[in-house]
Design an enzyme around this catalytic site. Structure first.
Site, short mmCIF file in Angstrom:
data_model
loop_
_atom_site.label_atom_id
_atom_site.label_comp_id
_atom_site.label_asym_id
_atom_site.label_seq_id
_atom_site.Cartn_x
_atom_site.Cartn_y
_atom_site.Cartn_z
N ARG A 105 32.67 69.96 65.81
CA ARG A 105 32.90 71.31 65.27
C ARG A 105 33.74 71.22 63.99
O ARG A 105 33.53 71.98 63.06
CB ARG A 105 33.56 72.23 66.30
N ILE A 106 34.68 70.27 63.95
CA ILE A 106 35.46 70.08 62.72
C ILE A 106 34.62 69.37 61.67
O ILE A 106 34.61 69.76 60.50
CB ILE A 106 36.75 69.30 63.03
N ASP B 128 26.29 60.08 63.00
CA ASP B 128 26.51 60.67 64.32
C ASP B 128 25.29 60.34 65.15
O ASP B 128 24.20 60.88 64.90
CB ASP B 128 26.71 62.19 64.23
N ALA C 239 41.24 62.87 63.39
CA ALA C 239 40.63 62.96 64.72
C ALA C 239 41.59 62.40 65.77
O ALA C 239 42.43 63.12 66.31
CB ALA C 239 39.29 62.23 64.73
N ARG C 240 41.48 61.12 66.04
CA ARG C 240 42.37 60.43 66.97
C ARG C 240 42.69 59.06 66.39
O ARG C 240 41.82 58.38 65.83
CB ARG C 240 41.72 60.26 68.36
N ASP D 97 46.61 61.62 59.62
CA ASP D 97 47.36 62.64 60.35
C ASP D 97 47.56 62.22 61.80
O ASP D 97 48.37 62.80 62.51
CB ASP D 97 46.65 63.99 60.28
N GLU E 283 51.12 56.61 68.26
CA GLU E 283 51.57 57.86 67.64
C GLU E 283 52.84 58.33 68.31
O GLU E 283 52.83 58.54 69.54
CB GLU E 283 50.48 58.92 67.76
N HIS F 175 50.78 64.59 62.58
CA HIS F 175 49.84 65.35 63.41
C HIS F 175 49.99 66.85 63.15
O HIS F 175 50.19 67.65 64.06
CB HIS F 175 50.07 65.03 64.89
N GLY G 30 46.12 70.29 62.76
CA GLY G 30 45.77 71.40 63.63
C GLY G 30 46.72 72.57 63.45
O GLY G 30 47.65 72.54 62.64
N ALA G 31 46.49 73.65 64.21
CA ALA G 31 47.26 74.88 64.07
C ALA G 31 48.76 74.62 64.19
O ALA G 31 49.23 74.06 65.18
CB ALA G 31 46.82 75.89 65.12
#
Length: 326
Positions: free
Chosen positions: A154-155, A176, A236-237, A260, A265, A284, A287-288
């Site tokens: 989705r991102i 993908d 992502a991760r 990020d 981490e 990180h 995100g929001a």
């Protein structure tokens, strides 16, 4: 979630709205599951509103929630939240991942624009040497640069849309394995294998889920395929990129990175990546964050409303989706 997070995700007006929506049902729990009060409230709850830091919904927890029929997660991934017991009980699960995707995509597109213009390497070279601004002939433009997108999540799809809309006329590659070639082309990208993507991309941005198969997806061999001067962007991760291999490549000056997320981490305070001027590590924050967190709460509260009204959920998560999602 903690008090600070709860206040940001669910400010007073959203809590009022939640109370109004919850009136037709016996209970909606929005607290931590570790306190005696929360355990008591959970016993009467039909809908559980969760967020960052919520403990896993194990069989033991669910035994104390005989009425629970839905979990609405005011955050992104539910992988660490739901257990097999949730699915076996037939509990409906919703996530606000769509609301979290916007800030991540915006962050990613911003750093892609910076990296495509060579901002990190230019700042590193001229800032360190104190030589002032580079000559015009030494400046790099973004137009026509090749961007490799790993994962049409989705991102990833939002990033693809942003790249496609840019006046920079980026050449966009997509890897993908779950997106057929014609669908990739509809997304505005050329479908390619991951090795080919690495060989051809001036910048690689990672948007794949964290699974056993994607651990170190960008390993030493694939990082070595990247052309000199390429940049890795990871929102992502951290585990998707081999940190040791990336550190070696960046230490040589061959690659740059905007990270990020990292593995581990956070990175140790003395880690080499934190000292490289052509590597940007952010804590990180894609995100929001801060004022953006309200988006998650608003999405979750509206999902509760849809549940109460018997409408389809926009953020519905199915068990089979977790294998290929973040």
């Amino acid at each position: 979630m903690g008090a600070d997070e709860a206040d940001a995700v669910l400010p007073p007006e959203l809590r009022t709205r939640l109370t109004e929506l919850a009136a037709p049902v016996p209970g909606v729990l929005t607290g931590a599951l570790t306190t005696p009060h929360a355990r008591e409230a959970l016993a009467h709850a039909d809908i559980l509103l969760t967020g960052w830091g919520c403990p896993p919904l194990t069989e033991d927890v669910l035994r104390g929630a005989p009425r629970l029929r839905a979990v609405v997660h005011a955050a992104g991934s539910v992988k660490r939240l739901v257990s097999e017991a949730v699915w076996e009980r037939g509990i409906v699960v919703s996530s606000a991942a769509d609301a979290n995707a916007g800030p991540v995509a915006d962050y990613t597109l911003a750093v892609i624009a910076l990296a495509a213009k060579g901002a990190l390497t230019t700042a590193a070279a001229y800032g360190a040497r104190g030589e002032g601004w580079p000559a015009f002939r030494d400046r790099r433009g973004a137009d026509g640069r090749t961007i490799g997108v790993v994962g049409a999540s989705r991102i990833g799809r939002r990033v693809l849309a942003g790249l496609r809309a840019s006046d920079a006329a980026y050449r966009i590659l997509l890897h993908d394995p779950y997106v057929p070639g014609p669908q990739a082309e509809l997304l505005g990208a050329e479908p390619v294998g991951l090795d080919a993507l690495c060989r051809r991309s001036a910048l690689v941005t990672v948007h794949a889920p964290e699974t056993p198969e994607t651990r170190h997806l960008l390993d030493a061999r694939r990082l070595a395929l990247l052309p000199d001067g390429a940049t890795i962007v990871n929102t992502a991760r951290g585990s998707l990129v081999d940190t040791d291999a990336l550190t070696r490549e960046c230490a040589s000056g061959r690659l740059s990175a905007v990270l990020d997320v990292t593995d581990p981490e956070p990175l140790p305070p003395d880690h080499a990546l934190l000292r490289m001027p052509h590597v940007l590590v952010t804590p990180h924050i894609a995100g929001a964050q801060g004022s953006e967190a309200r988006r998650l709460g608003a999405y979750a509260v509206e999902e509760v409303g849809r549940l109460v009204r018997g409408e389809p959920l926009l953020g519905l998560v199915r068990r089979e989706m977790l294998e290929h999602s973040a």
